[in-house]
Design an enzyme around this catalytic site. Structure first.
Site, mmCIF file in Angstrom:
data_model
loop_
_atom_site.group_PDB
_atom_site.id
_atom_site.type_symbol
_atom_site.label_atom_id
_atom_site.label_comp_id
_atom_site.label_asym_id
_atom_site.label_seq_id
_atom_site.Cartn_x
_atom_site.Cartn_y
_atom_site.Cartn_z
ATOM 1 N N ASN A 1 -10.251 -0.876 0.185
ATOM 2 C CA ASN A 1 -8.801 -0.666 0.225
ATOM 3 C C ASN A 1 -8.209 -1.074 -1.125
ATOM 4 O O ASN A 1 -8.212 -2.257 -1.471
ATOM 5 C CB ASN A 1 -8.208 -1.516 1.365
ATOM 6 C CG ASN A 1 -6.705 -1.369 1.487
ATOM 7 O OD1 ASN A 1 -6.047 -0.800 0.608
ATOM 8 N ND2 ASN A 1 -6.155 -1.892 2.566
ATOM 9 N N HIS B 1 -4.099 6.711 3.918
ATOM 10 C CA HIS B 1 -4.361 5.440 3.244
ATOM 11 C C HIS B 1 -5.746 4.942 3.651
ATOM 12 O O HIS B 1 -6.094 4.950 4.834
ATOM 13 C CB HIS B 1 -3.285 4.424 3.625
ATOM 14 C CG HIS B 1 -3.551 3.067 3.080
ATOM 15 N ND1 HIS B 1 -3.827 2.859 1.751
ATOM 16 C CD2 HIS B 1 -3.610 1.849 3.682
ATOM 17 C CE1 HIS B 1 -4.044 1.565 1.558
ATOM 18 N NE2 HIS B 1 -3.922 0.933 2.705
ATOM 19 N N CYS C 1 0.820 -1.227 0.000
ATOM 20 C CA CYS C 1 0.000 0.000 0.000
ATOM 21 C C CYS C 1 0.849 1.270 0.000
ATOM 22 O O CYS C 1 0.338 2.356 -0.244
ATOM 23 C CB CYS C 1 -0.942 0.007 1.194
ATOM 24 S SG CYS C 1 -1.993 -1.447 1.237
HETATM 25 N N1 COA Z 1 -18.167 -10.516 8.516
HETATM 26 C C1 COA Z 1 -18.587 -10.953 9.715
HETATM 27 N N2 COA Z 1 -17.748 -11.257 10.701
HETATM 28 C C2 COA Z 1 -16.434 -11.123 10.471
HETATM 29 C C3 COA Z 1 -15.929 -10.682 9.232
HETATM 30 C C4 COA Z 1 -16.848 -10.378 8.226
HETATM 31 N N3 COA Z 1 -16.481 -9.937 7.013
HETATM 32 N N4 COA Z 1 -14.584 -10.648 9.303
HETATM 33 C C5 COA Z 1 -14.254 -11.066 10.528
HETATM 34 N N5 COA Z 1 -15.359 -11.353 11.222
HETATM 35 C C6 COA Z 1 -15.483 -11.852 12.591
HETATM 36 C C7 COA Z 1 -14.253 -12.609 13.061
HETATM 37 O O1 COA Z 1 -14.246 -13.928 12.595
HETATM 38 C C8 COA Z 1 -14.429 -12.530 14.555
HETATM 39 O O2 COA Z 1 -15.350 -13.505 14.939
HETATM 40 P P1 COA Z 1 -15.143 -14.333 16.311
HETATM 41 O O3 COA Z 1 -15.192 -13.284 17.385
HETATM 42 O O4 COA Z 1 -16.283 -15.269 16.298
HETATM 43 O O5 COA Z 1 -13.797 -14.978 16.185
HETATM 44 C C9 COA Z 1 -15.085 -11.161 14.757
HETATM 45 O O6 COA Z 1 -15.613 -10.779 13.484
HETATM 46 C C10 COA Z 1 -14.124 -10.098 15.207
HETATM 47 O O7 COA Z 1 -12.961 -10.196 14.399
HETATM 48 P P2 COA Z 1 -11.792 -9.159 14.506
HETATM 49 O O8 COA Z 1 -10.686 -9.558 13.599
HETATM 50 O O9 COA Z 1 -11.497 -8.957 15.965
HETATM 51 O O10 COA Z 1 -12.537 -7.867 13.941
HETATM 52 P P3 COA Z 1 -12.015 -6.405 13.874
HETATM 53 O O11 COA Z 1 -12.949 -5.533 14.559
HETATM 54 O O12 COA Z 1 -10.557 -6.328 14.229
HETATM 55 O O13 COA Z 1 -12.152 -6.099 12.332
HETATM 56 C C11 COA Z 1 -10.761 -5.939 10.376
HETATM 57 C C12 COA Z 1 -11.428 -6.863 11.397
HETATM 58 C C13 COA Z 1 -9.975 -6.783 9.411
HETATM 59 C C14 COA Z 1 -11.848 -5.169 9.665
HETATM 60 C C15 COA Z 1 -9.822 -4.960 11.141
HETATM 61 O O14 COA Z 1 -8.982 -5.676 12.008
HETATM 62 C C16 COA Z 1 -8.965 -4.160 10.228
HETATM 63 O O15 COA Z 1 -9.451 -3.315 9.496
HETATM 64 N N6 COA Z 1 -7.631 -4.381 10.261
HETATM 65 C C17 COA Z 1 -6.704 -3.621 9.460
HETATM 66 C C18 COA Z 1 -6.875 -3.982 8.023
HETATM 67 C C19 COA Z 1 -5.934 -3.221 7.158
HETATM 68 O O16 COA Z 1 -5.738 -2.065 7.390
HETATM 69 N N7 COA Z 1 -5.382 -3.891 6.182
HETATM 70 C C20 COA Z 1 -4.569 -3.346 5.183
HETATM 71 C C21 COA Z 1 -3.470 -2.521 5.682
HETATM 72 S S1 COA Z 1 -2.664 -1.904 4.302
#
Ligand code: COA
Length: 330
Positions: free
Chosen positions: A287, A257, A116
């Site tokens: 993204n 970003h 990114c």
């Molecule tokens: N739909 C429904 N549930 C989902 C899901 C989706 N698309 N994706 C994940 N979950 C679930 C998980 O499985 C987890 O379930 P569990 O509690 O039963 O295990 C729950 O949601 C919470 O997951 P978690 O990973 O703690 O969620 P979060 O609030 O951290 O959100 C992201 C996940 C990926 C959206 C977040 O961590 C994020 O944006 N991270 C950075 C991503 C990023 O910036 N990437 C690129 C950088 S260049």
């Protein structure tokens, strides 16, 4: 003579297909509500490979718009840099495909991989070439078709990404007041495991028995990436500003970003950035990796949110991991 780089044109382009959150409900356990509230994303663009859409086709379209805004023809370009992790092919590079399509006969071109951070890495490299006098005019592109690297069975990642291209043209100036004031680039390979694509490179190529297609996709530890992205974008922004004896209140516009609206809100809160001083389009595009910053820059320029004389701070974080900030006075 001291040279600087002036931004003279921007452009962006997208595949035609718009994919909504609701469409994911058909094949992974998710919901429009979860995706909206946890990420801020509502739709994203997805390339149709059968129709010939690819990283290079959208990169070329974005570049044509940037050339038009700059009011120059492609034969004035000396350098083309494409930040991408989804090049059409290893050889020729996407840079060379863009060069050929535009007829940029004078330019040398290459791709760079910084996930990114690819656009800001490219902008910084092009700026160094211009400052030394080796290059007069450069086209810098961030272009991705991340839909080709997504595991469509992994709900934790497949809903996040989209396809797009953004382009910027910079040219030599002797006026430091309207120029790229500075850039700062960072890498930390020790944290590479939190956002990676394990298979499909030369270590585990597709023909080895260990190769698994599901590992030739984006693997992400979401919460680790989230925390590090927020800290890195804030710290690198403040470091760059302090190098120029500036504080966030001296900046007219901020481009972050576009990964997750909660990441943006935390950065904005920490840096004291009001909503009207930033651009948010991840609701539309998700993204798009290296493309997010040049697309934001292009939209904000064309819609008059960024004006001549404005100081614009750009900051990003990417897989591997990489991060960067840049400060431009328009
Ligand atoms: N739909 C429904 N549930 C989902 C899901 C989706 N698309 N994706 C994940 N979950 C679930 C998980 O499985 C987890 O379930 P569990 O509690 O039963 O295990 C729950 O949601 C919470 O997951 P978690 O990973 O703690 O969620 P979060 O609030 O951290 O959100 C992201 C996940 C990926 C959206 C977040 O961590 C994020 O944006 N991270 C950075 C991503 C990023 O910036 N990437 C690129 C950088 S260049």
């Amino acid at each position: 003579m001291t040279y600087f780089s002036k931004l003279i044109g921007t452009g962006s382009a997208f595949p035609e297909k718009i994919m909504t959150n609701a469409e994911f409900e058909a094949f992974v356990e998710t919901s429009d509500e979860w995706i909206r509230t946890r990420t801020g994303i509502q739709t994203r663009r997805i390339a149709n490979l059968q129709k010939g859409e690819s990283t290079s086709t959208i990169a070329i379209a974005a570049s044509r718009k940037a050339l038009e805004m700059a009011g120059i023809s492609a034969d004035k370009l000396d350098l083309i840099v494409v930040g991408t992790v989804t090049a059409d092919s290893v050889m020729p590079t996407t840079g060379n495909l863009v060069q050929a399509a535009l007829g940029a006969t004078r330019a040398f071109s290459f791709d760079l991989q910084a996930a990114c951070s690819g656009f800001l890495y490219g902008l910084s490299i092009a700026d160094q070439f211009i400052r030394t006098g080796a290059v007069e005019t450069a086209l810098v592109i961030g272009a991705e078709t991340l839909s080709t690297l997504v595991n469509w069975q992994d709900r934790g990642t497949c809903v996040l990404f989209g396809d797009a291209a953004g382009a910027a043209i910079i040219t030599r100036t002797t006026d430091p007041k309207h120029s790229i004031l500075g850039t700062r680039l960072y890498s930390d390979g020790t944290k590479g495991d939190i956002l990676k694509i394990p298979h499909g490179g030369s270590k585990i190529p597709h023909y080895l028995p260990e190769y698994q297609h599901k590992n030739h996709t984006i693997h992400m530890q979401g919460q680790e990436v989230f925390k590090l992205a927020v800290r890195s974008m804030i710290d690198s922004s403040l470091a760059l500003l302090s190098e120029h004896d500036l504080t966030p209140s001296d900046v007219d516009f901020f481009l972050f970003h576009q990964a997750n609206v909660r990441i943006l809100e935390m950065c904005m809160k920490s840096l004291g950035v009001p909503r009207e001083k930033t651009w948010i389009n991840l609701d539309k595009y998700g993204n798009t990796s290296a493309a997010t910053l040049p697309v934001c820059l292009d939209e904000a320029m064309r819609q008059g949110a960024i004006e001549t004389g404005n100081k614009v701070l750009l900051t990003t974080f990417g897989g591997g991991v990489t991060w960067a900030s840049g400060l431009i006075q328009i």
